[in-house]
Design a protein around this motif. Structure first.
Motif, PDB file in Angstrom:
ATOM      1  N   ALA A   1      56.864  31.636  34.045  1.00  0.00           N
ATOM      2  CA  ALA A   1      57.387  32.107  33.825  1.00  0.00           C
ATOM      3  C   ALA A   1      57.107  31.474  31.675  1.00  0.00           C
ATOM      4  CB  ALA A   1      58.794  31.580  34.105  1.00  0.00           C
ATOM      5  N   ALA A   2      56.848  30.615  31.764  1.00  0.00           N
ATOM      6  CA  ALA A   2      56.209  30.473  30.240  1.00  0.00           C
ATOM      7  C   ALA A   2      55.232  31.142  29.701  1.00  0.00           C
ATOM      8  CB  ALA A   2      56.163  29.050  30.151  1.00  0.00           C
ATOM      9  N   VAL A   3      54.629  31.821  30.693  1.00  0.00           N
ATOM     10  CA  VAL A   3      54.045  33.116  30.174  1.00  0.00           C
ATOM     11  C   VAL A   3      54.696  34.157  29.374  1.00  0.00           C
ATOM     12  CG1 VAL A   3      52.164  34.217  30.326  1.00  0.00           C
ATOM     13  CG2 VAL A   3      51.774  31.967  30.398  1.00  0.00           C
ATOM     14  N   PRO A   4      55.254  34.558  29.806  1.00  0.00           N
ATOM     15  CA  PRO A   4      55.611  34.654  31.251  1.00  0.00           C
ATOM     16  C   PRO A   4      54.465  36.158  32.041  1.00  0.00           C
ATOM     17  CG  PRO A   4      57.114  37.184  30.271  1.00  0.00           C
ATOM     18  CD  PRO A   4      56.092  35.621  29.152  1.00  0.00           C
ATOM     19  N   ALA A   5      53.901  35.873  33.000  1.00  0.00           N
ATOM     20  CA  ALA A   5      52.775  36.380  34.238  1.00  0.00           C
ATOM     21  C   ALA A   5      52.871  36.001  35.633  1.00  0.00           C
ATOM     22  CB  ALA A   5      51.516  36.480  32.957  1.00  0.00           C
ATOM     23  N   PRO A   6      52.086  36.163  35.961  1.00  0.00           N
ATOM     24  CA  PRO A   6      51.471  36.020  37.613  1.00  0.00           C
ATOM     25  C   PRO A   6      50.831  34.363  37.062  1.00  0.00           C
ATOM     26  CG  PRO A   6      51.074  38.089  37.691  1.00  0.00           C
ATOM     27  CD  PRO A   6      51.389  37.331  36.273  1.00  0.00           C
ATOM     28  N   ALA A   7      51.352  33.620  37.566  1.00  0.00           N
ATOM     29  CA  ALA A   7      50.494  31.939  37.701  1.00  0.00           C
ATOM     30  C   ALA A   7      48.865  32.695  37.689  1.00  0.00           C
ATOM     31  CB  ALA A   7      50.923  31.723  39.217  1.00  0.00           C
TER      32      ALA A   7
ATOM     33  N   PRO B   1      51.562  17.513  34.891  1.00  0.00           N
ATOM     34  CA  PRO B   1      52.117  18.113  36.232  1.00  0.00           C
ATOM     35  C   PRO B   1      52.706  19.073  35.284  1.00  0.00           C
ATOM     36  CG  PRO B   1      51.810  15.683  36.173  1.00  0.00           C
ATOM     37  CD  PRO B   1      50.983  16.134  35.227  1.00  0.00           C
ATOM     38  N   ARG B   2      53.928  19.778  35.592  1.00  0.00           N
ATOM     39  CA  ARG B   2      54.637  20.696  34.712  1.00  0.00           C
ATOM     40  C   ARG B   2      55.831  21.347  35.713  1.00  0.00           C
ATOM     41  NH1 ARG B   2      55.063  25.942  32.433  1.00  0.00           N
ATOM     42  NH2 ARG B   2      52.269  26.752  33.495  1.00  0.00           N
ATOM     43  N   ASP B   3      56.979  21.029  35.193  1.00  0.00           N
ATOM     44  CA  ASP B   3      57.906  21.322  36.453  1.00  0.00           C
ATOM     45  C   ASP B   3      57.888  23.162  35.887  1.00  0.00           C
ATOM     46  OD1 ASP B   3      57.917  20.253  38.417  1.00  0.00           O
ATOM     47  OD2 ASP B   3      58.940  18.483  37.652  1.00  0.00           O
ATOM     48  N   GLY B   4      59.122  23.078  34.361  1.00  0.00           N
ATOM     49  CA  GLY B   4      58.934  24.058  33.717  1.00  0.00           C
ATOM     50  C   GLY B   4      58.037  25.250  33.892  1.00  0.00           C
ATOM     51  N   GLY B   5      59.122  26.517  34.340  1.00  0.00           N
ATOM     52  CA  GLY B   5      58.336  28.135  33.940  1.00  0.00           C
ATOM     53  C   GLY B   5      57.480  27.724  35.396  1.00  0.00           C
ATOM     54  N   LEU B   6      56.793  27.267  36.140  1.00  0.00           N
ATOM     55  CA  LEU B   6      56.060  27.450  37.249  1.00  0.00           C
ATOM     56  C   LEU B   6      57.406  27.405  38.434  1.00  0.00           C
ATOM     57  CD1 LEU B   6      53.300  25.163  36.761  1.00  0.00           C
ATOM     58  CD2 LEU B   6      52.728  27.468  36.553  1.00  0.00           C
ATOM     59  N   LEU B   7      56.788  28.956  38.980  1.00  0.00           N
ATOM     60  CA  LEU B   7      58.083  29.274  40.072  1.00  0.00           C
ATOM     61  C   LEU B   7      57.334  29.477  40.687  1.00  0.00           C
ATOM     62  CD1 LEU B   7      60.788  30.889  38.320  1.00  0.00           C
ATOM     63  CD2 LEU B   7      60.930  28.469  38.587  1.00  0.00           C
ATOM     64  N   GLY B   8      57.339  29.907  42.543  1.00  0.00           N
ATOM     65  CA  GLY B   8      56.487  30.372  43.298  1.00  0.00           C
ATOM     66  C   GLY B   8      57.135  30.012  44.859  1.00  0.00           C
ATOM     67  N   SER B   9      56.945  29.979  45.652  1.00  0.00           N
ATOM     68  CA  SER B   9      56.772  30.578  46.998  1.00  0.00           C
ATOM     69  C   SER B   9      55.411  30.219  48.315  1.00  0.00           C
ATOM     70  CB  SER B   9      58.129  30.785  48.271  1.00  0.00           C
ATOM     71  OG  SER B   9      58.057  30.869  49.025  1.00  0.00           O
ATOM     72  N   LEU B  10      55.664  29.412  49.264  1.00  0.00           N
ATOM     73  CA  LEU B  10      55.105  29.636  49.981  1.00  0.00           C
ATOM     74  C   LEU B  10      55.621  30.395  51.306  1.00  0.00           C
ATOM     75  CD1 LEU B  10      52.138  29.458  52.076  1.00  0.00           C
ATOM     76  CD2 LEU B  10      52.624  27.042  52.783  1.00  0.00           C
ATOM     77  N   ASP B  11      55.411  31.720  51.330  1.00  0.00           N
ATOM     78  CA  ASP B  11      56.307  32.248  52.582  1.00  0.00           C
ATOM     79  C   ASP B  11      55.933  32.438  54.140  1.00  0.00           C
ATOM     80  OD1 ASP B  11      57.496  33.533  50.595  1.00  0.00           O
ATOM     81  OD2 ASP B  11      55.903  35.005  50.452  1.00  0.00           O
ATOM     82  N   ARG B  12      54.721  32.045  54.119  1.00  0.00           N
ATOM     83  CA  ARG B  12      54.391  31.910  55.890  1.00  0.00           C
ATOM     84  C   ARG B  12      52.932  32.073  55.810  1.00  0.00           C
ATOM     85  NH1 ARG B  12      54.869  37.740  55.300  1.00  0.00           N
ATOM     86  NH2 ARG B  12      53.963  38.585  56.161  1.00  0.00           N
ATOM     87  N   PHE B  13      52.428  31.371  56.578  1.00  0.00           N
ATOM     88  CA  PHE B  13      51.527  31.185  57.382  1.00  0.00           C
ATOM     89  C   PHE B  13      50.903  32.113  58.347  1.00  0.00           C
ATOM     90  CE2 PHE B  13      51.254  26.995  56.097  1.00  0.00           C
ATOM     91  CZ  PHE B  13      50.334  26.970  55.043  1.00  0.00           C
TER      92      PHE B  13
END
Length: 180
Positions: free
Chosen positions: A99-105, A70-82
């Protein structure tokens, strides 16, 4: 690598994510080999290689058990909707970056209970995300993850998978209802 030890999968969430990763590995014949053999420098190649190298052979079941930290640092995102697609099926829409790469997940994973039910790569255009993060490399961070029809209305959990194999849950504990 110690092939005699079973997987211990630490998780920040109350549920064990090992079955999610096992299901992803079970799909290996369909897409993992093609990605690993691809000479192009695809972001998911590193993720899959990390997951496969971190695996441990369970001799009793003759399966490879995988571990993701599990990693909190650098992983960002959102479930906008279904949303309901024109085909009538349901999809989870959102964005995810590493963001640690930085690139899309690398990938997003949809889980129900203790099993993975769908995966999708990022790659959808999200110039809004790139603008907010002030990084043009994040412009293709969108995802549209198909939700199996039998799960409409059920509680699901969404995870973002980083390029190093790390995971972060994008939904609140207990998940969210898969409804448009």
């Amino acid at each position: 690598m110690d092939w005699s030890q079973p997987l211990v999968c630490p998780s920040a969430s109350p549920r064990d994510i090992a079955p999610f990763l096992q299901a992803a590995y079970d799909l290996k014949a369909g897409f993992v080999q093609a990605i690993l053999a691809d000479a192009a420098n695809r972001p998911e190649r590193g993720t899959l290689a990390t997951l496969l190298q971190a695996g441990k052979l369970d001799e009793a079941s003759a399966r490879l058990r995988l571990e993701a930290v599990p990693r909190d640092g650098g992983l960002l995102g959102s479930l906008d909707r279904f949303t309901q697609l024109p085909s009538g099926s349901l999809a989870a829409l959102g964005w995810a970056v590493d963001a640690a790469v930085p690139a899309p997940a690398a990938f997003v994973l949809l889980g129900v209970g203790d099993r993975i039910v769908a995966t999708a790569p990022t790659g959808g255009a999200r110039p809004d995300v790139a603008a907010v993060l002030k990084d043009g490399r994040m412009a293709d961070s969108g995802f549209a993850l198909p939700v199996p029809p039998e799960l409409a209305g059920q509680r699901v959990r969404l995870f973002v998978l980083g390029h190093d194999g790390g995971l972060k849950e994008l939904t609140p504990p207990g998940g969210v209802a898969a409804t448009p």
